[in-house]
Design an enzyme around this catalytic site. Structure first.
Site, short mmCIF file in Angstrom:
data_model
loop_
_atom_site.label_atom_id
_atom_site.label_comp_id
_atom_site.label_asym_id
_atom_site.label_seq_id
_atom_site.Cartn_x
_atom_site.Cartn_y
_atom_site.Cartn_z
N HIS A 25 72.37 33.68 -34.29
CA HIS A 25 72.79 32.85 -33.16
C HIS A 25 74.20 33.25 -32.74
O HIS A 25 75.19 32.77 -33.29
CB HIS A 25 72.75 31.37 -33.55
CG HIS A 25 72.85 30.43 -32.38
ND1 HIS A 25 71.89 29.50 -32.06
CD2 HIS A 25 73.81 30.28 -31.43
CE1 HIS A 25 72.25 28.82 -30.99
NE2 HIS A 25 73.43 29.28 -30.59
N HIS A 27 76.30 34.38 -28.96
CA HIS A 27 76.23 34.55 -27.51
C HIS A 27 77.09 35.73 -27.08
O HIS A 27 78.28 35.79 -27.41
CB HIS A 27 76.70 33.29 -26.80
CG HIS A 27 75.77 32.12 -26.95
ND1 HIS A 27 74.79 31.84 -26.03
CD2 HIS A 27 75.66 31.18 -27.93
CE1 HIS A 27 74.13 30.76 -26.42
NE2 HIS A 27 74.63 30.35 -27.58
N ASP A 29 78.31 36.44 -24.13
CA ASP A 29 79.44 36.04 -23.29
C ASP A 29 80.42 35.15 -24.03
O ASP A 29 81.44 34.74 -23.46
CB ASP A 29 78.96 35.36 -22.00
CG ASP A 29 78.12 34.12 -22.26
OD1 ASP A 29 77.75 33.88 -23.43
OD2 ASP A 29 77.83 33.39 -21.30
N GLY A 187 72.18 25.56 -22.74
CA GLY A 187 72.81 24.69 -21.75
C GLY A 187 72.78 23.25 -22.24
O GLY A 187 72.34 22.96 -23.36
N HIS A 214 67.63 25.95 -28.19
CA HIS A 214 68.81 25.14 -28.51
C HIS A 214 68.36 23.68 -28.57
O HIS A 214 67.93 23.11 -27.57
CB HIS A 214 69.88 25.29 -27.42
CG HIS A 214 70.77 26.47 -27.59
ND1 HIS A 214 70.34 27.76 -27.35
CD2 HIS A 214 72.08 26.57 -27.94
CE1 HIS A 214 71.35 28.60 -27.55
NE2 HIS A 214 72.41 27.90 -27.92
N GLU A 217 71.68 19.76 -31.32
CA GLU A 217 73.13 19.96 -31.42
C GLU A 217 73.86 18.76 -30.86
O GLU A 217 74.68 18.14 -31.55
CB GLU A 217 73.54 21.22 -30.66
CG GLU A 217 75.05 21.48 -30.69
CD GLU A 217 75.46 22.61 -29.78
OE1 GLU A 217 76.59 23.11 -29.95
OE2 GLU A 217 74.68 22.99 -28.88
N ASP A 306 77.82 31.47 -33.22
CA ASP A 306 77.69 30.87 -31.90
C ASP A 306 78.54 31.62 -30.87
O ASP A 306 78.03 32.50 -30.17
CB ASP A 306 78.04 29.38 -31.93
CG ASP A 306 77.43 28.62 -30.77
OD1 ASP A 306 76.59 29.18 -30.04
OD2 ASP A 306 77.79 27.44 -30.58
#
Length: 380
Positions: A25, A27, A29, A187, A214, A217, A306
């Site tokens: 996991h 990202h 960006d 998102g 996702h 969380e 993350d």
């Protein structure tokens, strides 16, 4: 659940860095180098960066992520995505991502990104995927030249507040076996349940393809239940709120609710991200993070980063926090790493080869080093 190796002391940060690690996991960006952001912004005429000196920019990202303000947190991604709109930028960012992970001891990673967020300069969805794939392969080559072995697969993410999930799922399926290993939605969870995108998940199931969601969380148990029972997720992105279905009595006894028991019994992987979870308020401290209890209870827990830039973290740092908090040994770190490798979206024989040929020998070598140095110290 401890093994014979549990008598060894916790590893230090350098040993953790050299230990083979698996990341599920992360990202794209959320992991740019600050210097790269500054350079790309200058090349592209992007003049909205809050800081133009890399170290100050790095600090700004961490402070914004720690601010407790959702607006400031989301602003961080606006800046990184803004400089990831050209083929050249995507190739560079992807290649640097792989090099950075490899230098941190990661031997296998699945890195996710949302192709729909990189279309502002005229790229097509296909061109975005091909640019990132090219960057990942270049990063693997550069890492190998530096003596670091790593394999990286892409997860294509659809934004849950948008309406392109089926389109992105079809894109992931077209590039299957060409560098893309699965699908994800990301998102805000609240107000945007995964059930809004059932057509995408039904398509992927018909194609026997892999996907993670996702869930658990920010929104809690309902999002986990929907991701599993309505959508059929293979893994849970975060899933940390499964702790809400576990009762710990004053005498230390533990009772699992039906959802928690299902998650554990079905060996559903949890993509836990300790530092990120602290930033979002899922736990007040590393000591309070559910990962300690989940590990003790035998859930399929994995450790992840993350967003490495926003959380100022790495796999080495994530493991270091856990070692210092829970006194974990190399045996525990291997347990988390094998869990992650078992849960990867690549064929079984390839996962098994990574475990037997890379991960277990890597940890065995570190244990041998400790035994040798300990024996030498005792005999001197």
């Amino acid at each position: 659940m401890q093994t014979a190796f549990s008598q060894s002391p916790p590893p230090d940060e350098e040993q953790i860095r050299r230990a083979p690690k698996v990341l599920l996991h992360d990202h794209l960006d959320g992991g740019l180098r600050p210097a790269t952001i500054v350079e790309l912004a200058a090349e592209q005429g992007y003049d909205r960066l809050p800081e133009t000196e890399p170290d100050r920019l790095r600090a700004w990202f961490r402070e914004a992520a720690d601010s407790g303000s959702l607006v400031r947190y989301l602003e961080t991604f606006a800046h990184t995505c803004a400089v990831m709109q050209t083929r050249e930028a995507l190739v560079r960012v992807a290649a640097e991502c792989v090099q950075d992970l490899a230098a941190d001891g990661v031997v296998y990673a699945e890195v996710r990104y949302a192709p729909e967020q990189h279309l502002e300069a005229g790229l097509t969805l296909e061109e975005v995927v091909e640019a990132v794939n090219e960057g990942f392969r270049e990063g693997e080559r550069l890492a190998a030249a530096e003596g670091n072995r790593i394999r990286v697969g892409a997860l294509l993410t659809a934004m849950r507040h948008a309406a392109r999930a089926l389109e992105i799922a079809e894109l992931a399926n077209r590039y299957r076996d060409l560098g893309v290993v699965g699908f994800d939605i990301a998102g805000a969870e609240a107000g945007f349940p995964p059930t809004r995108h059932l057509d995408a998940f039904e398509f992927l199931k018909r194609e026997n393809n892999h996907f993670t969601i996702h869930a658990g969380e920010a929104f809690g148990l309902p999002s986990i239940w929907q991701a599993l029972q309505w959508c059929g997720a293979d893994r849970l992105g975060h899933g940390v709120r499964i702790i809400d279905d576990i009762q710990v009595a004053e005498d230390g006894s533990v009772k699992l609710g039906r959802l928690a028991a299902y998650v554990r019994d079905k060996r559903i992987p949890l993509e836990l991200c300790p530092t990120s979870n602290l930033q979002t308020g899922a736990a007040a401290s590393y000591a309070d993070h559910p990962i300690g209890l989940l590990r003790r209870l035998g859930f399929r827990a994995t450790v992840n980063t993350d967003n490495r830039l926003m959380s100022a973290t790495s796999m080495t740092l994530e493991f270091t926090h856990l070692v210092r908090t829970f006194r974990y040994t190399l045996d525990d770190l291997q347990w988390f790493t094998v869990n992650a490798m078992k849960s990867a979206f690549i064929p079984f024989d390839e996962r098994l080869a990574m475990i037997n040929d890379v991960i277990k020998p890597g940890y065995a070598a570190l244990r041998s080093e400790w035994l040798f140095s300990n024996s030498a110290a005792l005999s001197s």
